[in-house]
Motif scaffolding. Structure first.
Motif, PDB file in Angstrom:
ATOM      1  N   GLY A   2       1.138  -0.673  -0.492  1.00 25.04           N
ATOM      2  CA  GLY A   2       0.247  -0.475   0.028  1.00 25.04           C
ATOM      3  C   GLY A   2       0.619   1.107  -0.202  1.00 25.04           C
ATOM      4  N   ASP A   3       0.148   2.583   0.574  1.00 21.20           N
ATOM      5  CA  ASP A   3       1.353   4.207   0.508  1.00 21.20           C
ATOM      6  C   ASP A   3       2.418   3.625   0.996  1.00 21.20           C
ATOM      7  OD1 ASP A   3      -1.381   4.426  -1.082  1.00 21.20           O
ATOM      8  OD2 ASP A   3      -1.585   5.842   0.361  1.00 21.20           O
ATOM      9  N   GLU A   4       2.001   2.754   1.797  1.00 26.99           N
ATOM     10  CA  GLU A   4       3.574   3.307   3.173  1.00 26.99           C
ATOM     11  C   GLU A   4       5.309   1.882   1.811  1.00 26.99           C
ATOM     12  OE1 GLU A   4       4.957   1.194   7.333  1.00 26.99           O
ATOM     13  OE2 GLU A   4       4.189   0.116   5.861  1.00 26.99           O
ATOM     14  N   LEU A   5       4.590   1.392   1.939  1.00 27.14           N
ATOM     15  CA  LEU A   5       5.267   0.430   1.028  1.00 27.14           C
ATOM     16  C   LEU A   5       5.706   0.546   0.074  1.00 27.14           C
ATOM     17  CD1 LEU A   5       7.279  -2.251   0.819  1.00 27.14           C
ATOM     18  CD2 LEU A   5       5.734  -3.591  -0.329  1.00 27.14           C
ATOM     19  N   ASN A   6       4.922   1.912  -1.111  1.00 24.52           N
ATOM     20  CA  ASN A   6       5.452   2.310  -2.253  1.00 24.52           C
ATOM     21  C   ASN A   6       5.881   3.799  -2.085  1.00 24.52           C
ATOM     22  OD1 ASN A   6       3.133   1.397  -4.581  1.00 24.52           O
ATOM     23  ND2 ASN A   6       1.466   2.150  -3.401  1.00 24.52           N
ATOM     24  N   GLU A   7       6.447   4.268  -1.124  1.00 29.93           N
ATOM     25  CA  GLU A   7       7.086   5.111  -0.431  1.00 29.93           C
ATOM     26  C   GLU A   7       8.029   4.823   0.506  1.00 29.93           C
ATOM     27  OE1 GLU A   7       8.642   8.890   0.899  1.00 29.93           O
ATOM     28  OE2 GLU A   7       6.780   8.670  -0.099  1.00 29.93           O
ATOM     29  N   TRP A   8       8.246   3.206   0.744  1.00 26.71           N
ATOM     30  CA  TRP A   8       9.697   3.049   1.152  1.00 26.71           C
ATOM     31  C   TRP A   8      10.229   2.784   0.252  1.00 26.71           C
ATOM     32  CZ3 TRP A   8      11.625  -1.865   0.210  1.00 26.71           C
ATOM     33  CH2 TRP A   8      12.849  -2.499   1.218  1.00 26.71           C
ATOM     34  N   ALA A   9       9.441   1.782  -1.094  1.00 25.20           N
ATOM     35  CA  ALA A   9      10.337   1.882  -2.301  1.00 25.20           C
ATOM     36  C   ALA A   9      10.822   3.069  -3.062  1.00 25.20           C
ATOM     37  CB  ALA A   9       9.429   0.529  -3.172  1.00 25.20           C
ATOM     38  N   LYS A  10      10.066   3.521  -2.604  1.00 25.69           N
ATOM     39  CA  LYS A  10      10.729   5.030  -3.903  1.00 25.69           C
ATOM     40  C   LYS A  10      11.465   5.353  -3.698  1.00 25.69           C
ATOM     41  CE  LYS A  10       8.923   9.554  -4.751  1.00 25.69           C
ATOM     42  NZ  LYS A  10       7.643  10.465  -4.832  1.00 25.69           N
ATOM     43  N   GLN A  11      12.049   5.990  -1.962  1.00 30.60           N
ATOM     44  CA  GLN A  11      13.191   6.324  -1.335  1.00 30.60           C
ATOM     45  C   GLN A  11      14.009   5.778  -1.515  1.00 30.60           C
ATOM     46  OE1 GLN A  11      12.217   6.513   2.765  1.00 30.60           O
ATOM     47  NE2 GLN A  11      11.204   7.500   2.493  1.00 30.60           N
ATOM     48  N   ARG A  12      14.014   3.873  -2.066  1.00 35.33           N
ATOM     49  CA  ARG A  12      14.846   3.314  -2.558  1.00 35.33           C
ATOM     50  C   ARG A  12      15.151   3.173  -4.008  1.00 35.33           C
ATOM     51  NH1 ARG A  12      13.835   2.886   2.323  1.00 35.33           N
ATOM     52  NH2 ARG A  12      14.673   1.768   4.438  1.00 35.33           N
ATOM     53  N   GLY A  13      14.574   4.366  -4.649  1.00 31.36           N
ATOM     54  CA  GLY A  13      14.817   3.865  -6.600  1.00 31.36           C
ATOM     55  C   GLY A  13      14.198   2.321  -6.634  1.00 31.36           C
ATOM     56  N   ILE A  14      12.962   1.374  -5.821  1.00 29.96           N
ATOM     57  CA  ILE A  14      12.976   0.473  -6.414  1.00 29.96           C
ATOM     58  C   ILE A  14      11.867   0.346  -6.860  1.00 29.96           C
ATOM     59  CG2 ILE A  14      11.579  -1.740  -5.722  1.00 29.96           C
ATOM     60  CD1 ILE A  14      13.294  -1.922  -3.322  1.00 29.96           C
ATOM     61  N   PRO A  15      11.913   0.094  -8.271  1.00 31.96           N
ATOM     62  CA  PRO A  15      11.060   0.612  -9.616  1.00 31.96           C
ATOM     63  C   PRO A  15       9.310   0.191  -9.887  1.00 31.96           C
ATOM     64  CG  PRO A  15      12.147  -1.046 -10.651  1.00 31.96           C
ATOM     65  CD  PRO A  15      12.404  -0.798  -8.950  1.00 31.96           C
ATOM     66  N   VAL A  16       9.247  -1.212  -9.138  1.00 31.77           N
ATOM     67  CA  VAL A  16       7.597  -1.803  -9.206  1.00 31.77           C
ATOM     68  C   VAL A  16       6.935  -2.142  -7.416  1.00 31.77           C
ATOM     69  CG1 VAL A  16       6.711  -4.186  -9.553  1.00 31.77           C
ATOM     70  CG2 VAL A  16       8.157  -2.222 -11.604  1.00 31.77           C
ATOM     71  N   VAL A  17       6.175  -2.003  -7.421  1.00 30.54           N
ATOM     72  CA  VAL A  17       5.540  -2.743  -6.292  1.00 30.54           C
ATOM     73  C   VAL A  17       4.541  -2.926  -6.442  1.00 30.54           C
ATOM     74  CG1 VAL A  17       4.807  -2.301  -3.649  1.00 30.54           C
ATOM     75  CG2 VAL A  17       6.841  -0.781  -4.647  1.00 30.54           C
TER      76      VAL A  17
END
Lengths: 337, 337, 337, 337
Positions: free
Chosen positions: D39-54
């Protein structure tokens, strides 16, 4: 989220360590790195880390209005002019130790910092070491009562190269300046008098450059407490960095870090691995934490944990030690400058 | 000053150690020493110590109405008849462990002691060791809360002679009986179930005599706490005698004693001397203290610190361990008659 | 079996300790004990030990031709005349430290000993401590290479009485004389220069008597090695007696002895007992061993392990330290006398 | 420079730790992260790390042909189907422990891995711990001779939540599976027989779910060596993770890691900080190193340091322990499956 934009001047070993630690901080951004000898290797190194600018000219960094803070990791003789210039441009400063080898120049640099209203942190990484910090906490908490004695052991695993020795500024200014800072940090007291003994017991090359490789420095603190530091350029069993503060209610002491806790017991005895090899290993976390604190303080507008006055204080002790060794007599800090 | 007059039966190594410790006590007086093989050597030994009577006949000691207490340090098979005889003569008794290898006989001996109203101390010297005693103090003081686990390591530096092995009664009764007593002493709890594993990993000579040289014994205490003892006839680095008691609020653990605290650090690592070699070194003070307490208690009329019931309890655990090893299944102490 | 007949002069605490240790030695016999204040208590004490003669007159001891050796455990000012007198009567001597507080008098006493051809051992008990001896063995065996630094920590658990302070001769001569001897013993080197710092940080009563309660003494050995000793009259956690010798190949260091190895781990941290309380506990075995060695050497006609020259050497260092403290400058040993 | 493209399935605590460690590796690239509850939290977490796909659908990851390897960090019941699916797509696999709670299913998964010719590493992070690794090195080097005994202490600082307990698979499969792997790793031997004791001494909630909170497991290895593991869900002084391997020539033992080496000595005793709190602190470097090794091995085509067979072996021991506890008798591993 606010980010601090940083320029690094000097891309030697310590400049690169600071850079990598800055890259770990979510609120730090390295805008540029400069080195007199910048070339392909540094370009590649910077590229891998996404650092956009590499330059041979420190003016490109200090003159960049988008940069909030500069790291001065170049040779000691450049520190004072760079500090003055950076302060003039309103930039916060992280400067490696020592600020300079001339206490008047150091004071001038600090004056410039003060006038500019910028912040300056000096690279006394050991203040961030988990062991020393815990000793300091015990002292601060009053657990050992009034401080009566500070003891510091500081031994390198191997001497530096002759080239380094020649330009190091000598054992007191190059190596023991960390210990002088530790003496102040751990005790919370100011040094008033110094007596230094030193000799060449390890390698004649030190003598050739007018330096010593082994030294004992005793300190007298304001209020009457004592300090003693023993220092060697070569401990064959590895980096030996220990301290003890003794007071009216007890003692707080710290031992070395080891790579593991394994103990081998055989017919020959009980055996364990040597301490961590050198400062890169022992102070890895301390280097990381000093950078984290620097950035955090700038972000929050807090006081820096170690500032220019701490740098100047340690330099004065080093100069007093140098004079004491020359004269073979105790030297008061008030004699320095 | 009241003196306790003592006769010693059995002048082997342990009998002589007890004798020398008795001689140190100002209120103990050795009236006689007896040994089946008494001869010139023992006469000379006794003479040097001012012990007036040396005899081959234990009746000379037990029958002497001036003697208050006897030490039974002869072979295990003689313990029960000597206890019965001494109790019958109203003498207090110090008996080496185990009282016997047959729990019914042990119970008979204890019955005789009870009927006669005399006191009996069993030679569980480890109860007087400075390390184990401190662990026990922590447990008793509630410092670790409710006991959940007792761990004991018990390793000899070198196996005994084959002659000794043959008549020792086996690892559980000869060596681990001390550990079974420690498990009760350190925890303050009674054992209800035992599971023993053992093997011949050091020297086939143990197997030849139906014995093992390596064993793991797990214990279940009344109330549910656990115990585990590991035992070996040969630790090449010396006598390894450690214990830990773990509970709801923490752990109290003890390490080995060493001949000195010197540490040598070189390029090869960090090195110190092995633990004290064997029981004579490690338990030197414990042997002295157990005798001191025995004499003190008799002088004052106090309860003895370790009595026949403790001896019987450890024997039952040893017998349960033996049966468990034979059957490869847990054995309840209630199965041991 | 040859026996050495011994007379003890001075029945204070240390005289009695030596007496009890002499009584343990099969080849020593205490012929007499003398004390200026001998009375009922000493008579009873001597009777319990079978010491036949108690006297208030040391002449009764030194004049007794059946006595082979005297122990001089009386106050320091009596040492030199008693040594001269005893040497004149051809008696071997065990003398407590310091021989005297005046190096010329000490030299006179040593001259008398030399002329008489008798043997003199000085009471430097720490040379027989298991920890220091092991460090010395490592140094002697070359395990640490060439000695570069000797570090000694010497802290008492509690200050002495004011009465004692007034007549002690001061911290350097009374307390640190042991450490000065250790510096020579552990390194195998002679001291050439001393710098002493001291202060009153614990109790003003020391200042009242012109003494200090805290001191740092740095040493320069022949050949260039360094030494540093830190000394305090009060360590709240108990007797702190540690040493380290550092050299070209490594370090040999020793820690304190503790009453047990028990460690308590709880939510509050990891906790163990303090070091052994004071010198009687820490050096119990060392006191025994120094006496054993003295008697053994007399029996066999061997050289004594620590002699008058060792006593004089330590006194010279103490005097140099005293002068250094007064002048606040380094003092060469050649300046003394 | 070749890069391994990785997809992570399961974004709980351990999935995120692995992700951050992967980001530190210059040759690893996280292509996607999936979680049922993304959800939003994981999206934000991934974004900060440059992980393109959630994604919420693991098929998006396993079906992506550009992904080289998958990390399976989802709940245990999903491991086997995901392994089969990923192997079928030719992807290398890193799977958290245990592979499953049913040894037949685990074997099926390993069969699929074998058929597909892919590599599988199981998350036994302790194999990468600096302390255990050093013990293993000593054992492998023959420093302790033939292994006779392995002792492991494994205690958590605090019990998990009731929710976790209910779905954990029980103490043997959830917590001790690491210890069973350590027993094999440290000794280099295979387990043949298991005897397990356990009880509810800490919190009745464990009993409510048919689980225990305290256990002792003894092991018999092929060749006759012994093992013993003591395990607790709550050590009030912190994470207690120690091991010892004892053999014919000596012992290699390892103690806990502590946050610092500071020791405070006062009138109350000698005191230091508790061990590092829990697995995140103690095994921080081990988690990093296991990921580094996984990626390095894939890059170089080397064998993985710990594979599916190690996973299955530990599971079999856990199942044998469970059965042993139920039956209160030793269980041979050959009885399992």
């Amino acid at each position: 989220m606010k980010k601090i934009r940083i320029g690094i001047i000097g891309a030697g070993r310590i400049g690169k360590i600071h850079a990598d630690n800055l890259l770990r901080h979510p609120q730090a951004e390295i805008a540029a790195i400069g080195d007199l000898f910048a070339g392909d290797e540094l370009n590649e190194w910077a590229k891998q880390r996404g650092i956009p600018v590499v330059t041979r000219n420190s003016d490109d960094i200090i003159g960049d209005p988008s940069i909030d803070a500069v790291f001065i990791c170049s040779s000691t003789d450049t520190h004072v002019p760079l500090i003055k210039q950076a302060a003039g441009q309103g930039k916060h400063i992280f400067c490696e130790k020592p600020i300079s080898m001339d206490i008047r120049q150091t004071e001038e640099a600090l004056e410039a910092v003060k006038l500019a209203g910028v912040k300056l942190q000096v690279g006394f990484n050991r203040r961030f070491d988990h062991n020393y910090r815990r000793v300091r906490e015990h002292v601060n908490a009053g657990a050992i009562g009034d401080v009566q004695l500070v003891k510091i052991t500081s031994r390198d695993p191997a001497p530096p190269s002759e080239e380094y020795i020649g330009s190091s500024g000598g054992m007191f200014m190059d190596m023991m300046i960390h210990d002088f800072d530790m003496a102040r940090y751990l005790s919370g007291l100011e040094v008033e008098e110094v007596y230094a003994q030193g000799g060449v017991l390890i390698d004649p090359v030190f003598g050739k450059h007018g330096d010593v490789d082994t030294a004992i420095v005793t300190l007298r603190f304001a209020g009457g407490a004592f300090g003693v530091i023993d220092c060697s350029r070569k401990a064959s069993y590895g980096y030996d960095q220990r301290a003890e503060v003794f007071g009216s209610k007890g003692s707080a002491a710290t031992a070395n870090d080891h790579p593991n806790t394994a103990v081998l017991s055989t017919e020959q005895g009980v055996w364990s691995d040597k301490p961590l090899y050198f400062f890169l290993e022992r102070y890895e976390a301390a280097y990381r934490d000093e950078i984290e604190r620097f950035v955090d303080c700038l972000v929050r507008g807090d006081e820096l944990p170690v500032d220019g006055r701490d740098g100047a204080a340690a330099e004065k002790i080093a100069l007093a030690a140098k004079l004491s060794l020359q004269r073979n007599r105790p030297v008061k800090l008030s004699e320095i400058e």
